[in-house]
Design an enzyme around this catalytic site. Sequence first.
Site, short mmCIF file in Angstrom:
data_model
loop_
_atom_site.label_atom_id
_atom_site.label_comp_id
_atom_site.label_asym_id
_atom_site.label_seq_id
_atom_site.Cartn_x
_atom_site.Cartn_y
_atom_site.Cartn_z
N LYS A 139 46.28 30.77 38.65
CA LYS A 139 46.97 31.28 37.70
C LYS A 139 46.12 33.10 37.56
O LYS A 139 47.27 33.34 36.72
CB LYS A 139 47.25 30.19 35.89
CG LYS A 139 47.05 28.41 36.76
CD LYS A 139 47.28 28.13 35.58
CE LYS A 139 47.96 26.61 36.00
NZ LYS A 139 47.77 25.31 35.36
N ASP A 149 43.10 38.92 39.71
CA ASP A 149 42.22 38.79 38.36
C ASP A 149 41.05 39.53 38.17
O ASP A 149 40.15 40.55 37.87
CB ASP A 149 41.88 37.74 37.04
CG ASP A 149 41.70 36.52 37.60
OD1 ASP A 149 41.83 36.02 39.04
OD2 ASP A 149 41.78 35.71 36.90
N ASP A 204 34.76 37.39 41.87
CA ASP A 204 32.81 37.04 41.71
C ASP A 204 32.18 36.87 42.96
O ASP A 204 32.32 36.98 43.15
CB ASP A 204 33.76 35.63 41.12
CG ASP A 204 32.68 34.93 40.27
OD1 ASP A 204 31.36 34.89 40.67
OD2 ASP A 204 32.96 33.74 38.77
N LYS A 230 32.97 40.75 39.97
CA LYS A 230 31.06 40.36 39.37
C LYS A 230 30.70 40.79 40.41
O LYS A 230 30.20 39.30 40.60
CB LYS A 230 31.54 39.22 39.01
CG LYS A 230 30.84 38.92 37.45
CD LYS A 230 30.43 37.22 37.62
CE LYS A 230 31.33 37.05 35.86
NZ LYS A 230 31.75 36.12 35.56
N PHE A 270 31.08 35.09 31.29
CA PHE A 270 32.02 34.53 30.93
C PHE A 270 33.33 35.29 30.29
O PHE A 270 33.02 35.00 28.78
CB PHE A 270 31.35 33.38 30.67
CG PHE A 270 32.38 32.05 31.27
CD1 PHE A 270 31.82 31.42 31.75
CD2 PHE A 270 33.81 32.46 30.78
CE1 PHE A 270 32.96 30.80 32.73
CE2 PHE A 270 34.61 31.24 31.42
CZ PHE A 270 34.37 30.67 32.23
N VAL A 271 33.86 35.82 31.02
CA VAL A 271 35.12 36.50 30.67
C VAL A 271 36.89 35.96 30.33
O VAL A 271 36.31 34.88 31.12
CB VAL A 271 35.25 37.97 30.69
CG1 VAL A 271 33.84 38.84 30.86
CG2 VAL A 271 35.72 38.06 32.42
#
Length: 180
Positions: A42, A99, A102, A130, A151-152
């Site tokens: 999502k 999005d 990581d 990141k 943590f965004v």
Amino acid sequence: MHKDIKQVLFSEEEIYKRVVELGEQITRDYAGQELVVVSLLKGAVYFTAELTKHIDLPVRLDFLISSSYGNTTTSAGSINVTKDIDENIAGKHVLLVDDIIDTGLTLEKITNLLETRKPLSIKTAVLLDKGSRRVNEMDADYVGFEIPDEFVVGYGLDFAGDYRNLPIIGILRPSVFAKK
Ligand code: PRP
């Protein structure tokens, strides 16, 4: 500012400006060609929606939902596709949109999966990178912003399903983690 946000990393205006730039860059890079954009739901929903509006090419849009099961490094290597794309991507240029990159495991696994379907090319676009968390050699071809290991949330990014609809990207207060 939202009460659970410690610091805004990127404002609505900053995000919009950068996404427009990426759209223009992609438009130049694929000039004269068609593109299938595969959005990883999502998290990529807002980025995909804004980005594709600024790609001035024939674009077909498709969606894929995957989840990595387990939290350990080894089990996170397994990706479970719960909703596959509908498009036949054989012989097509594919842009995989997410999005955030990581560990890099999601993009690696999904890229490998889509490669088996014989696209003409696959590139990747992420809003956030990141980089300090990477466990493999993956790098996105188009990156909006490099971010620190915080943590965004917001603009599609969640914490336990919440905060996706914040228009900004911000760092979550540590006290919020403690409550869950
Ligand atoms: C998040 C994010 C990326 C992935 C990045 O997805 O949207 O797809 O993690 O992490 P990685 O580089 O370590 O693999 P998540 O599984 O939380 O699902 P969501 O998109 O529904 O939030």
